[in-house]
Write an enzyme that holds these catalytic residues in place. Structure first.
Site, PDB file in Angstrom:
ATOM      1  N   ASP A 287      33.229 -25.768  31.915  1.00 19.84           N
ATOM      2  CA  ASP A 287      34.582 -26.025  32.437  1.00 19.84           C
ATOM      3  C   ASP A 287      35.636 -26.096  31.334  1.00 19.84           C
ATOM      4  OD1 ASP A 287      33.345 -26.366  34.960  1.00 19.84           O
ATOM      5  OD2 ASP A 287      32.900 -28.438  34.426  1.00 19.84           O
TER       6      ASP A 287
ATOM      7  N   LYS B 178      36.955 -21.059  30.301  1.00 20.01           N
ATOM      8  CA  LYS B 178      36.467 -19.742  29.858  1.00 20.01           C
ATOM      9  C   LYS B 178      37.063 -18.615  30.685  1.00 20.01           C
ATOM     10  CE  LYS B 178      32.052 -20.938  30.229  1.00 20.01           C
ATOM     11  NZ  LYS B 178      32.124 -22.389  30.273  1.00 20.01           N
TER      12      LYS B 178
ATOM     13  N   GLY C 156      31.630 -21.563  37.455  1.00 21.42           N
ATOM     14  CA  GLY C 156      32.884 -21.521  38.207  1.00 21.42           C
ATOM     15  C   GLY C 156      33.988 -21.067  37.281  1.00 21.42           C
ATOM     16  N   HIS C 157      34.359 -19.795  37.384  1.00 21.10           N
ATOM     17  CA  HIS C 157      35.386 -19.265  36.488  1.00 21.10           C
ATOM     18  C   HIS C 157      36.646 -18.960  37.297  1.00 21.10           C
ATOM     19  CE1 HIS C 157      32.157 -17.950  33.348  1.00 21.10           C
ATOM     20  NE2 HIS C 157      32.268 -19.248  33.486  1.00 21.10           N
TER      21      HIS C 157
ATOM     22  N   GLN D 273      28.550 -22.069  31.716  1.00 24.92           N
ATOM     23  CA  GLN D 273      28.263 -23.454  31.287  1.00 24.92           C
ATOM     24  C   GLN D 273      28.679 -23.643  29.820  1.00 24.92           C
ATOM     25  OE1 GLN D 273      25.234 -21.813  32.969  1.00 24.92           O
ATOM     26  NE2 GLN D 273      26.476 -22.233  34.751  1.00 24.92           N
TER      27      GLN D 273
HETATM   28  P1  IMP Z   1      22.370 -26.608  37.506  1.00 26.98           P
HETATM   29  O1  IMP Z   1      22.847 -25.577  36.535  1.00 26.98           O
HETATM   30  O2  IMP Z   1      22.905 -26.398  38.894  1.00 26.98           O
HETATM   31  O3  IMP Z   1      20.881 -26.769  37.479  1.00 26.98           O
HETATM   32  O4  IMP Z   1      22.971 -28.022  37.033  1.00 26.98           O
HETATM   33  C1  IMP Z   1      22.539 -28.654  35.833  1.00 26.98           C
HETATM   34  C2  IMP Z   1      23.697 -29.333  35.121  1.00 26.98           C
HETATM   35  O5  IMP Z   1      24.601 -28.324  34.651  1.00 26.98           O
HETATM   36  C3  IMP Z   1      24.528 -30.276  35.987  1.00 26.98           C
HETATM   37  O6  IMP Z   1      24.991 -31.331  35.157  1.00 26.98           O
HETATM   38  C4  IMP Z   1      25.696 -29.427  36.417  1.00 26.98           C
HETATM   39  O7  IMP Z   1      26.836 -30.198  36.733  1.00 26.98           O
HETATM   40  C5  IMP Z   1      25.906 -28.606  35.150  1.00 26.98           C
HETATM   41  N1  IMP Z   1      26.557 -27.323  35.389  1.00 26.98           N
HETATM   42  C6  IMP Z   1      26.007 -26.197  35.878  1.00 26.98           C
HETATM   43  N2  IMP Z   1      26.909 -25.217  35.919  1.00 26.98           N
HETATM   44  C7  IMP Z   1      28.051 -25.706  35.432  1.00 26.98           C
HETATM   45  C8  IMP Z   1      29.343 -25.153  35.176  1.00 26.98           C
HETATM   46  O8  IMP Z   1      29.615 -23.950  35.392  1.00 26.98           O
HETATM   47  N3  IMP Z   1      30.269 -26.002  34.660  1.00 26.98           N
HETATM   48  C9  IMP Z   1      29.979 -27.282  34.361  1.00 26.98           C
HETATM   49  N4  IMP Z   1      28.804 -27.848  34.567  1.00 26.98           N
HETATM   50  C10 IMP Z   1      27.836 -27.070  35.095  1.00 26.98           C
END
Ligand code: IMP
Length: 434
Positions: A13, A16, A40-41, A223
């Site tokens: 977040d 990007k 989430g872009h 991420q």
């Molecule tokens: P997962 O990727 O859904 O398995 O989530 C694992 C961790 O990564 C959690 O803390 C999510 O909130 C975080 N996470 C996954 N994708 C994003 C992203 O695009 N932005 C911020 N945090 C993310």
């Protein structure tokens, strides 16, 4: 002329989407290499706001976009996102979107398992996006995954389904869930197969040909380094390698193809989901009020899940570590305007752990819970930095802040972003020109 990889230098977040969109305009190809539709872009183009989760950002401008083999792909999420974009006037065609035929699929029971585990974990939950990312990567590494290329051979899926259901039915039984209905699963895959297959290709070939032809490739990370499965705040991480090194493995190009690595960092810190966060500003006191102020000014709500993000001061220790392990060449500092109007701003320069000051984040959860940030306080600035497009537009104190960040993270600032608008960017060093 370098290719460029864009990766998050914090917990995701970092903004990007805007930077990738800005660079995508000059790229010949944009490639996602890890993660899935957990990302989430947000892209703001003129009046239009596009929210992408799985598709590479290049798609919005018609730049050929690639979903590499390192991504885990939910076929139904793919279709929904393509249809959502079509409603906004953006069409994905086999020319503009190419999907690696060796990509592992996220299936409905992966999503179920992600949710079941989270619900059963109480306070210890990871706070995942519940999209099935982790379980899909587990099956990939466990050599049980169904991949994009399998969609063209659904009649031969028997032995793979045996392995997959043997594993998952045992897990599901533990949660009191019925076994996987194989007929339904195959019927669902059959119904979506042609849609996905129209985009499927050996994309590693396309990318290597593009490289030979001297095309500019932009690798779009999702991420952030602090969520990396190896280097992040384990176990509160995502299930892929988010560092620049995985751009090569996750796309089918060698490491030499990844040129300039642009790390994106916010001028403060946020985190969504559970896990340690040394500079978090929370609670009922003044710290909590400062955290709320950052969250409100920065509109800190998740693009994917809508969850409120936790907020805190800039942590130079963590970003320095991200720059080192992530292979970051230069930083894009985003959302500096969110700090406008603060009396004073703080930067974490080290941690106090059992009476000693350390300059890195320890690996063990017990130590991570104990570290106390050591802050450097700087005067804030009252003028607005929003929309600044050159150093001359920035107040002196904001420049001092940026320079100090640069010094502490031992990595130069290549860009400063001052609003969601793509033109509101101060360019210090052009990543593509390197
Ligand atoms: P997962 O990727 O859904 O398995 O989530 C694992 C961790 O990564 C959690 O803390 C999510 O909130 C975080 N996470 C996954 N994708 C994003 C992203 O695009 N932005 C911020 N945090 C993310």
């Amino acid at each position: 002329m370098a290719n460029v990889a864009v990766i998050g230098a914090q917990w995701g977040d970092e903004g990007k989407g805007k930077i990738v969109d800005w660079l995508a305009e000059r790229a010949d190809m944009v490639v996602r290499f890890q993660g899935g539709h957990n990302a989430g872009h947000t892209l703001v183009v003129g009046e239009n706001v596009y929210k992408l989760s799985l598709l590479p950002s290049g798609i919005v401008r018609g730049t050929p976009s690639v979903i590499g083999n390192g991504v885990v792909l939910d076929p139904w999420a793919l279709k929904a996102e393509i249809e959502r974009l079509a409603a906004q006037g953006v069409t994905a065609t086999p020319e503009t979107l190419r999907i690696a035929d060796n990509c592992a699929l996220i299936l409905p029971f992966h999503r179920d398992l992600d949710g079941l585990r989270e619900d059963a974990s109480g306070a210890g939950k990871i706070g995942t996006t519940r999209r099935g990312i982790g379980p899909a990567y587990e099956d990939k590494v466990g050599r049980r995954a169904i991949r994009v290329c399998d969609l063209a051979h659904l009649d031969d899926l028997g032995p793979q389904l045996d392995r997959l259901t043997a594993h998952h039915d045992a897990l599901r039984a533990g949660f009191g869930e019925p076994p996987i209905d194989r007929d339904t699963l195959v019927a669902e895959l059959r119904a979506i197969a042609d849609f996905v297959l129209q985009f499927a290709r050996p994309v590693w070939r396309d990318l290597n040909l593009a490289k030979e032809a001297g095309k500019r490739i932009l690798f779009e990370g999702a991420q952030g380094v602090l969520l990396d499965i190896d280097h992040g705040t384990y176990p509160f991480v995502t299930s892929s390698n988010t560092i620049a090194g995985s751009a090569a493995g996750g796309s089918g190009l060698g490491p030499a193809a990844v040129g300039f690595v642009l790390g994106i960092a916010k001028a403060y810190t946020t985190r969504v989901g559970s896990g340690p966060f040394p500079t978090e500003l929370d609670g009922d006191g003044p710290d909590g009020a400062t955290g709320e102020r950052l969250g409100t000014r920065g509109y800190e709500f998740g693009t994917v899940t809508g969850r409120k993000r936790r907020c805190g001061w800039f942590d130079a220790v963590l970003v320095r570590q991200s720059a080192a392990v992530g292979g970051i060449t230069g930083i894009a500092l985003t959302k500096i305007d969110v700090l406008d109007g603060f009396e004073e701003v703080k930067i974490c320069t080290g941690y106090r752990l059992r009476g000693e000051v350390i300059d890195y984040y320890p690996a063990h959860a017990a130590d991570q819970a104990l570290v106390e940030p050591v802050y450097e306080t700087m005067p804030g600035w009252q003028e607005s930095t929003a929309g600044a497009r050159s150093w001359a537009d920035l107040p002196a104190q904001a420049i001092k802040y940026i320079r100090r960040v640069e010094e502490l993270i031992r990595c130069p600032v290549a860009l400063v972003s001052t609003s969601p608008e793509r033109a509101d960017t101060i360019l210090v060093r052009d990543p593509f020109a390197d």
